[in-house]
Write a protein that holds these residues in place. Structure first.
Motif, PDB file in Angstrom:
ATOM      1  N   GLN A 106      65.297 -67.068  31.778  1.00 27.45           N
ATOM      2  CA  GLN A 106      65.487 -67.362  30.349  1.00 27.45           C
ATOM      3  C   GLN A 106      66.042 -68.772  30.154  1.00 27.45           C
ATOM      4  OE1 GLN A 106      67.918 -64.158  28.833  1.00 27.45           O
ATOM      5  NE2 GLN A 106      66.150 -62.796  28.519  1.00 27.45           N
ATOM      6  N   ILE A 107      66.929 -69.189  31.038  1.00 31.05           N
ATOM      7  CA  ILE A 107      67.461 -70.551  30.979  1.00 31.05           C
ATOM      8  C   ILE A 107      66.332 -71.559  31.198  1.00 31.05           C
ATOM      9  CG2 ILE A 107      68.975 -72.217  32.130  1.00 31.05           C
ATOM     10  CD1 ILE A 107      70.866 -69.868  32.754  1.00 31.05           C
ATOM     11  N   ILE A 108      65.467 -71.282  32.185  1.00 32.21           N
ATOM     12  CA  ILE A 108      64.327 -72.164  32.455  1.00 32.21           C
ATOM     13  C   ILE A 108      63.378 -72.183  31.263  1.00 32.21           C
ATOM     14  CG2 ILE A 108      62.289 -72.495  33.916  1.00 32.21           C
ATOM     15  CD1 ILE A 108      63.901 -71.331  36.233  1.00 32.21           C
ATOM     16  N   TYR A 109      63.136 -71.027  30.670  1.00 34.43           N
ATOM     17  CA  TYR A 109      62.256 -70.923  29.493  1.00 34.43           C
ATOM     18  C   TYR A 109      62.762 -71.836  28.374  1.00 34.43           C
ATOM     19  CZ  TYR A 109      59.762 -68.705  25.581  1.00 34.43           C
ATOM     20  OH  TYR A 109      58.985 -68.457  24.470  1.00 34.43           O
ATOM     21  N   ASN A 110      64.046 -71.767  28.083  1.00 27.09           N
ATOM     22  CA  ASN A 110      64.618 -72.595  27.018  1.00 27.09           C
ATOM     23  C   ASN A 110      64.491 -74.073  27.351  1.00 27.09           C
ATOM     24  OD1 ASN A 110      65.385 -70.393  25.421  1.00 27.09           O
ATOM     25  ND2 ASN A 110      67.343 -70.173  26.481  1.00 27.09           N
TER      26      ASN A 110
END
Length: 327
Positions: free
Chosen positions: A316-320
């Motif tokens: 999710q951090i990478i997605y953002n």
């Protein structure tokens, strides 16, 4: 039935093992590549070009034999056979999310908007991490990437809004994110090997499928599907890969030649891809397919945060971060 299926798999493996990377007394090497696409697809043409260059540059010491249309193995089977050293090469992408979660980003629905976004992603930290984890986790070495275009939904009734998906039996690749996205949109998803799609559409086992336009054309889906619904749900690419075991079997000089020549294959494919993209819609319309503009925002809204929610906290951090880097 189970024993019969086992025998079929066993003898298939023996046959492919016999066909796999091998040498002769003159220290010549033959690599075997299994592809899911047909002979007319740009990926196959790029592999044929690659084989010709390898043979010429090595004076016949290194050759590549390419088998299209999943003749040797379906995509998942091909990957496993490469890992064991039975086969040598294939193309793959988000299917590898079954091995490592980072590969989910290869074809994550509703993340990228255009092929230009692919270049931004591939040249950034995520692209480098995908390549690194692919090799470390699966034993496959990416040689670059092939653009595939934007995935669209084909069907025999027009789909303009997610509500039109109700009751639609949709083939998707065996990729968790594809199943999740289309289930959230209201379709009835059926994961299936690509080589089984045409017959399943023809027999009415499934109602629809989704793929880039080039793959729709070369697979003859215009014979069994009427509408191309412009959902633009995934901007797609794939990795031509070689097994780490297969590459290590080659002498050092041939390893170096192989990696150098693979860059020529990548450039060659990009030229083919751009040429095809200019004319592919007209060719499908000439085959009788009708293109349907859809309410893209409604698809995005209906899918909502589903794709984000299935990711682990780290992903999710990478997605953002990816969303911030894209225009």
């Amino acid at each position: 039935m189970v024993r019969k299926k086992f025998r079929i798999i066993y003898f298939s493996c023996l046959l492919i093992c016999f066909l796999g990377c091998k040498t002769n007394d003159q220290n010549n090497f033959v690599l075997k590549a299994s592809l899911l696409v047909s002979e007319d697809h740009s990926w196959h043409k790029a592999f044929i070009f690659f084989g010709e260059r390898l043979k010429a540059e090595s004076n016949g010491r290194l050759q590549l034999e390419t088998f299209p249309s999943e003749q040797l193995a379906k995509e998942v089977e091909a990957i496993r056979m490469i890992q064991t050293g039975v086969l040598d090469m294939t193309t793959t992408s988000s299917l590898l999310s079954n091995w490592t979660e980072i590969m989910t980003f290869c074809e994550l629905p509703f993340l990228l908007k255009s092929p230009d976004d692919v270049e931004i992603l591939m040249n950034g930290p995520l692209g480098k991490r995908i390549s690194q984890e692919m090799q470390e986790t699966t034993g496959l070495i990416p040689l670059g990437y092939f653009q595939a275009g934007v995935r669209q939904l084909t069907s025999n009734r027009p789909i303009k809004h997610p509500d039109d998906l109700q009751g639609l039996i949709l083939r998707v690749p065996n990729v968790p994110s594809f199943v999740t996205a289309w289930d959230a949109l209201g379709a009835k998803t059926t994961p299936m090997a690509f080589s089984e799609v045409f017959t399943s559409l023809q027999q009415g086992t499934i109602d629809a499928q989704e793929n880039p336009l080039a793959l729709i054309k070369v697979s003859g889906f215009y014979e069994v599907q009427k509408y191309v619904n412009l959902t633009n749900h995934v901007v797609s690419w794939t990795y031509p890969v070689i097994g780490e075991k297969s590459l290590n079997k080659l002498p050092k000089d041939l390893q170096k030649l192989f990696l150098k020549t693979s860059k020529e294959m990548i450039d060659y494919h990009q030229t083919l891809f751009l040429e095809n993209e200019k004319k592919i819609r007209e060719e499908l319309e000439a085959k009788g397919m009708i293109f349907v503009d859809v309410d893209n925002e409604a698809f995005v809204q209906k899918c909502g945060t589903t794709m984000y929610d299935i990711l682990s906290p780290e992903m999710q951090i990478i997605y953002n971060s990816v969303k911030e880097d894209l225009p």
